[in-house]
Scaffold this motif. Sequence first.
Motif, PDB file in Angstrom:
ATOM      1  N   PRO A  77       0.813  -1.221   0.000  1.00 46.29           N
ATOM      2  CA  PRO A  77       0.000   0.000   0.000  1.00 46.29           C
ATOM      3  C   PRO A  77       0.848   1.274   0.000  1.00 46.29           C
ATOM      4  CG  PRO A  77      -0.919  -1.585   1.524  1.00 46.29           C
ATOM      5  CD  PRO A  77       0.393  -2.143   1.073  1.00 46.29           C
ATOM      6  N   LEU A  78       1.969   1.268   0.718  1.00 45.45           N
ATOM      7  CA  LEU A  78       2.821   2.458   0.724  1.00 45.45           C
ATOM      8  C   LEU A  78       3.359   2.757  -0.673  1.00 45.45           C
ATOM      9  CD1 LEU A  78       4.915   2.166   4.011  1.00 45.45           C
ATOM     10  CD2 LEU A  78       3.380   4.010   3.366  1.00 45.45           C
ATOM     11  N   GLN A  80       1.907   1.994  -3.468  1.00 46.07           N
ATOM     12  CA  GLN A  80       0.794   2.505  -4.261  1.00 46.07           C
ATOM     13  C   GLN A  80       0.511   3.970  -3.930  1.00 46.07           C
ATOM     14  OE1 GLN A  80      -2.482  -0.145  -3.586  1.00 46.07           O
ATOM     15  NE2 GLN A  80      -1.483  -1.888  -4.572  1.00 46.07           N
ATOM     16  N   GLN A  81       0.544   4.293  -2.627  1.00 43.46           N
ATOM     17  CA  GLN A  81       0.291   5.673  -2.216  1.00 43.46           C
ATOM     18  C   GLN A  81       1.365   6.617  -2.761  1.00 43.46           C
ATOM     19  OE1 GLN A  81       0.133   5.304   2.015  1.00 43.46           O
ATOM     20  NE2 GLN A  81      -1.953   4.493   2.034  1.00 43.46           N
ATOM     21  N   GLN A  84       0.831   7.123  -6.468  1.00 42.51           N
ATOM     22  CA  GLN A  84      -0.310   7.991  -6.712  1.00 42.51           C
ATOM     23  C   GLN A  84       0.055   9.447  -6.463  1.00 42.51           C
ATOM     24  OE1 GLN A  84      -3.387   7.082  -8.002  1.00 42.51           O
ATOM     25  NE2 GLN A  84      -3.488   9.314  -8.216  1.00 42.51           N
ATOM     26  N   SER A  85       0.834   9.667  -5.409  1.00 42.43           N
ATOM     27  CA  SER A  85       1.247  11.041  -5.113  1.00 42.43           C
ATOM     28  C   SER A  85       2.166  11.585  -6.203  1.00 42.43           C
ATOM     29  CB  SER A  85       1.962  11.090  -3.756  1.00 42.43           C
ATOM     30  OG  SER A  85       1.065  10.825  -2.721  1.00 42.43           O
ATOM     31  N   ARG A 134       4.512  14.721   1.265  1.00 38.43           N
ATOM     32  CA  ARG A 134       3.875  13.411   1.426  1.00 38.43           C
ATOM     33  C   ARG A 134       4.686  12.326   0.714  1.00 38.43           C
ATOM     34  NH1 ARG A 134      -2.192  13.587  -0.372  1.00 38.43           N
ATOM     35  NH2 ARG A 134      -2.034  11.407   0.319  1.00 38.43           N
ATOM     36  N   PHE A 138       6.254   9.027   2.482  1.00 37.54           N
ATOM     37  CA  PHE A 138       5.995   7.665   2.014  1.00 37.54           C
ATOM     38  C   PHE A 138       7.295   6.959   1.654  1.00 37.54           C
ATOM     39  CE2 PHE A 138       1.635   9.296   0.576  1.00 37.54           C
ATOM     40  CZ  PHE A 138       1.025   8.835   1.719  1.00 37.54           C
TER      41      PHE A 138
END
Length: 325
Positions: A77-78, A80-81, A84-85, A134, A138
């Motif tokens: 998930p990290l 992916q985040q 996305q950022s 962000r 991450f």
Amino acid sequence: MSSLRNLLRTVALAGMSAALIAPTAVARAEPSPADLTRRIETSSAELERVVESYNKLREDMKTNEAAVARLSARIGPLEQQAEQSRADVAELASTAYKSGTLRTADALLRPGGSAALLDRLGTLDQLTRQRQERISGFTADQQRLLDEKSRLDTTLTRQAAQARQLATGKKQIERDLAELYELRRQAYGAATERPEPKTAATEAKNVPTVAGAAGTAVRYAFGALGKPYVWAADGPNGYDCSGLTSAAWRAAGKSLPHNTRLQWGAVAHISRGDLSPGDLVFYSGLGHVALYVGGGQVIDAPSAGRNVLKRGMNMMPIQGYGRVR
């Protein structure tokens, strides 16, 4: 000269006689049943220490494998985040460019010239700074988790090598035991005790009435009576010592590691006077553990070649007593 020849002949005959007699004179007596039993018990105790070391290593490996799985679940998930950022920032920059906010030539030709461009760049920078922060957060978290996973992978590799070493040692001890069991077969007619599945049924009338989870553990232990000792096993067809206690308490809904030393660290230590059915009795060196069933009796998986049995708890020096929490 004749007398000398006779003397030499006599000496030679005496030497030959001595050589023929010597092997018989130094031949060792066959070991007694008691000697064989002591040798088997010594080797069994050594094997049990190796088995418990193997069990501890296997428990450590399971713990680390679970930690690696948890880390992997968090890393995904990290990633992916973070992706996305990055995509959001790229989209923001593309939109800004397409809308004309970053057209340097236009900005320089408009009133205000380079100052207006700097203002617009400052606005864009302000819009993206939060997203960049962000991304940095991450990325740092992701790297930290990857580093920890790498350390755990190294630990697992080292432990796997240790497990192979323990397995090699176990095989050597089992070869030694096989030789002793052959001697025991010659002395007693059997190398190991035969499993006695009827023992549990016979002892059923002796199961104490104990409430709660402890009662479930005690009943389970009675049900294991007569089953064979099997190294690193926790049932249902065979057990080693810590395998039996962990299986008994697993039936009661409690998790105990499959290792005597780790079980000692997991239980609440109590005094002999506080001992009640379901508690664990640990023996010196923490190489053996048994389940207390009341009346000064324990049920345990004693050693290789023997079956789970009920016996007096003072069969060897005691390290201490524990209550499963």
